[in-house]
Design a protein around this motif. Structure first.
Motif, PDB file in Angstrom:
ATOM      1  N   GLU A  33       0.833  -1.206   0.000  1.00 22.60           N
ATOM      2  CA  GLU A  33       0.000   0.000   0.000  1.00 22.60           C
ATOM      3  C   GLU A  33       0.866   1.253   0.000  1.00 22.60           C
ATOM      4  O   GLU A  33       0.563   2.232  -0.690  1.00 22.60           O
ATOM      5  N   LEU A  34       1.945   1.229   0.768  1.00 25.10           N
ATOM      6  CA  LEU A  34       2.842   2.379   0.792  1.00 25.10           C
ATOM      7  C   LEU A  34       3.533   2.563  -0.560  1.00 25.10           C
ATOM      8  O   LEU A  34       3.720   3.696  -1.016  1.00 25.10           O
ATOM      9  N   ARG A  35       3.898   1.467  -1.201  1.00 25.72           N
ATOM     10  CA  ARG A  35       4.498   1.564  -2.535  1.00 25.72           C
ATOM     11  C   ARG A  35       3.534   2.221  -3.517  1.00 25.72           C
ATOM     12  O   ARG A  35       3.928   3.016  -4.368  1.00 25.72           O
ATOM     13  N   ARG A  36       2.263   1.880  -3.399  1.00 27.72           N
ATOM     14  CA  ARG A  36       1.261   2.481  -4.270  1.00 27.72           C
ATOM     15  C   ARG A  36       1.148   3.973  -3.997  1.00 27.72           C
ATOM     16  O   ARG A  36       1.098   4.783  -4.935  1.00 27.72           O
ATOM     17  N   MET A  37       1.127   4.368  -2.739  1.00 23.80           N
ATOM     18  CA  MET A  37       0.910   5.768  -2.369  1.00 23.80           C
ATOM     19  C   MET A  37       2.012   6.692  -2.862  1.00 23.80           C
ATOM     20  O   MET A  37       1.756   7.869  -3.125  1.00 23.80           O
ATOM     21  N   VAL A  38       3.249   6.190  -2.971  1.00 22.26           N
ATOM     22  CA  VAL A  38       4.359   7.058  -3.382  1.00 22.26           C
ATOM     23  C   VAL A  38       4.604   7.026  -4.889  1.00 22.26           C
ATOM     24  O   VAL A  38       5.495   7.727  -5.379  1.00 22.26           O
ATOM     25  N   ARG A  39       3.801   6.255  -5.629  1.00 26.61           N
ATOM     26  CA  ARG A  39       3.958   6.255  -7.084  1.00 26.61           C
ATOM     27  C   ARG A  39       3.611   7.620  -7.648  1.00 26.61           C
ATOM     28  O   ARG A  39       2.672   8.277  -7.191  1.00 26.61           O
ATOM     29  N   ASP A  40       4.330   8.030  -8.674  1.00 27.15           N
ATOM     30  CA  ASP A  40       4.169   9.363  -9.234  1.00 27.15           C
ATOM     31  C   ASP A  40       2.763   9.616  -9.752  1.00 27.15           C
ATOM     32  O   ASP A  40       2.304  10.758  -9.777  1.00 27.15           O
ATOM     33  N   ALA A  49       2.867  11.903   0.449  1.00 28.88           N
ATOM     34  CA  ALA A  49       3.122  10.550   0.957  1.00 28.88           C
ATOM     35  C   ALA A  49       4.617  10.317   1.133  1.00 28.88           C
ATOM     36  O   ALA A  49       5.052   9.729   2.136  1.00 28.88           O
ATOM     37  N   ILE A  50       5.417  10.791   0.177  1.00 27.67           N
ATOM     38  CA  ILE A  50       6.873  10.630   0.267  1.00 27.67           C
ATOM     39  C   ILE A  50       7.428  11.398   1.466  1.00 27.67           C
ATOM     40  O   ILE A  50       8.241  10.867   2.239  1.00 27.67           O
ATOM     41  N   ILE A  51       6.975  12.630   1.634  1.00 24.36           N
ATOM     42  CA  ILE A  51       7.465  13.451   2.748  1.00 24.36           C
ATOM     43  C   ILE A  51       7.140  12.796   4.086  1.00 24.36           C
ATOM     44  O   ILE A  51       8.004  12.694   4.970  1.00 24.36           O
ATOM     45  N   TYR A  52       5.906  12.356   4.239  1.00 26.23           N
ATOM     46  CA  TYR A  52       5.503  11.759   5.525  1.00 26.23           C
ATOM     47  C   TYR A  52       6.163  10.404   5.752  1.00 26.23           C
ATOM     48  O   TYR A  52       6.460  10.039   6.893  1.00 26.23           O
ATOM     49  N   LEU A  53       6.417   9.671   4.682  1.00 29.90           N
ATOM     50  CA  LEU A  53       7.071   8.375   4.838  1.00 29.90           C
ATOM     51  C   LEU A  53       8.544   8.534   5.194  1.00 29.90           C
ATOM     52  O   LEU A  53       9.114   7.702   5.904  1.00 29.90           O
ATOM     53  N   ARG A  54       9.165   9.611   4.747  1.00 34.01           N
ATOM     54  CA  ARG A  54      10.581   9.852   5.053  1.00 34.01           C
ATOM     55  C   ARG A  54      10.832   9.936   6.553  1.00 34.01           C
ATOM     56  O   ARG A  54      11.934   9.637   7.021  1.00 34.01           O
ATOM     57  N   ALA A  55       9.833  10.330   7.317  1.00 39.27           N
ATOM     58  CA  ALA A  55       9.998  10.428   8.769  1.00 39.27           C
ATOM     59  C   ALA A  55      10.237   9.056   9.402  1.00 39.27           C
ATOM     60  O   ALA A  55      10.660   8.976  10.563  1.00 39.27           O
ATOM     61  N   LYS A  61      13.115   2.521   3.723  1.00 40.41           N
ATOM     62  CA  LYS A  61      14.250   2.920   2.907  1.00 40.41           C
ATOM     63  C   LYS A  61      14.180   2.243   1.550  1.00 40.41           C
ATOM     64  O   LYS A  61      14.506   2.839   0.514  1.00 40.41           O
ATOM     65  N   ASN A  62      13.757   1.003   1.541  1.00 38.99           N
ATOM     66  CA  ASN A  62      13.623   0.268   0.286  1.00 38.99           C
ATOM     67  C   ASN A  62      12.523   0.851  -0.594  1.00 38.99           C
ATOM     68  O   ASN A  62      12.695   1.015  -1.806  1.00 38.99           O
ATOM     69  N   ILE A  63      11.398   1.197   0.009  1.00 44.11           N
ATOM     70  CA  ILE A  63      10.284   1.784  -0.734  1.00 44.11           C
ATOM     71  C   ILE A  63      10.686   3.105  -1.346  1.00 44.11           C
ATOM     72  O   ILE A  63      10.355   3.409  -2.503  1.00 44.11           O
ATOM     73  N   LEU A  64      11.414   3.918  -0.586  1.00 42.55           N
ATOM     74  CA  LEU A  64      11.822   5.239  -1.049  1.00 42.55           C
ATOM     75  C   LEU A  64      13.106   5.195  -1.865  1.00 42.55           C
ATOM     76  O   LEU A  64      13.574   6.246  -2.336  1.00 42.55           O
ATOM     77  N   GLU A  65      13.665   4.000  -2.009  1.00 40.94           N
ATOM     78  CA  GLU A  65      14.895   3.804  -2.766  1.00 40.94           C
ATOM     79  C   GLU A  65      16.032   4.654  -2.202  1.00 40.94           C
ATOM     80  O   GLU A  65      16.768   5.331  -2.928  1.00 40.94           O
ATOM     81  N   LEU A  66      16.138   4.630  -0.868  1.00 38.24           N
ATOM     82  CA  LEU A  66      17.204   5.342  -0.172  1.00 38.24           C
ATOM     83  C   LEU A  66      18.334   4.367   0.145  1.00 38.24           C
ATOM     84  O   LEU A  66      18.101   3.195   0.444  1.00 38.24           O
ATOM     85  N   ASP A  67      19.564   4.865   0.083  1.00 42.58           N
ATOM     86  CA  ASP A  67      20.715   4.020   0.437  1.00 42.58           C
ATOM     87  C   ASP A  67      20.799   3.836   1.950  1.00 42.58           C
ATOM     88  O   ASP A  67      20.426   4.724   2.694  1.00 42.58           O
TER      89      ASP A  67
END
Length: 269
Positions: free
Chosen positions: A234-241, A249-255, A263-269
């Motif tokens: 569901e989170l992967r769906r929410m951050v899709r462009d 969704a991306i901003i709130y998930l970064r927290a 980190k995997n969903i946001l493709e962060l190292d």
């Protein structure tokens, strides 16, 4: 705000549309009378150029407003002329960027709330004919001012600029703010855009706050191991462009990027 790749737009435009737009521009450039140019811009055939541009766009570029990322929340999705075609509110002497009226690179897809001026008790905004520049002295006034046009630095966010969406952040109530650590110039650019595109309007702010609550709900499921796989999907769906309010969704998930899954969903190292 969402980033739009110009190549994706260029690929969908037909030769027929390009020819029609070129002929319309040629006719417009051939008129020396301000009144006649305005008459041309008001014609149905001129509106058809913009309407047909929108129809040619792929669904993923029409699904939500390029400025606020809303779908059904804020009505229809007309084509905005980023540089206004009729006048410029910041400059009473300017007749508008009329020569760009049929140039697709001056088009942005905008919902009614972002594109039209609105006044509410708590907020006011909507782009209308607003187009502030960092340096007003650099403003172009005619088709011959190509160098001035190239030198213009818009003092508002632009969906065609890949870094602009990253300047926009949201607080815990869904209100848009500059990103943490933004420079003074970046803060001004964001604050201008919040008012110009009416990004702080109550309904869109509440919708972003709902996104925050949903993000926290799914993150809690992941932390507790409560149907974590479904929560990750569901989170992967929410951050899709293509999803509405995906930037929020991306901003709130970064927290919650302490979680490997996040980190995997946001493709962060």
């Amino acid at each position: 705000m969402r980033w739009i790749c110009k190549d994706d737009v260029a690929e969908c435009l037909t030769q027929e549309w390009r020819d029609t737009a070129a002929l319309a521009k040629q006719e417009l450039l051939g008129e020396n009378s301000v009144e006649e140019r305005k008459r041309i811009l008001k014609r149905v055939t001129s509106s058809d150029v913009w309407r047909n541009f929108y129809q040619l766009l792929p669904e993923n570029l029409k699904k939500k407003c390029w400025y606020c990322e809303a779908e059904e929340i804020r009505s229809d999705m007309p084509v905005d002329h980023f540089r206004p075609k009729n006048k410029v509110e910041e400059d009473n002497e300017h007749e508008g960027y009329w020569w760009l009226a049929f140039d697709w690179e001056n088009y942005r897809c905008a919902c009614t709330f972002c594109n039209s001026r609105r006044n509410f008790d708590e907020t006011q905004g909507g782009k209308g004919c607003r187009f502030p520049l960092v340096n007003p002295e650099s403003r172009a006034y005619s088709p011959e001012d190509q160098q001035s046009l190239n030198d213009e630095a818009p003092d508002l966010l632009d969906p065609f600029e890949p870094d602009d969406e990253k300047l926009l952040w949201f607080d815990g109530d869904g209100i848009p703010i500059p990103r943490p650590g933004a420079s003074e110039d970046e803060e001004r650019k964001v604050n201008n855009s919040v008012e110009i595109f009416h990004l702080h309007e109550a309904r869109i702010a509440r919708a972003r706050n709902k996104i925050r609550l949903d993000v926290e709900k799914y993150v809690k499921k992941i932390r507790n191991g409560d149907d974590a796989q479904a929560a990750k999907l569901e989170l992967r769906r929410m951050v899709r462009d293509t999803e509405k309010l995906s930037r929020a969704a991306i901003i709130y998930l970064r927290a919650h990027r302490d979680l490997p899954e996040v980190k995997n969903i946001l493709e962060l190292d």
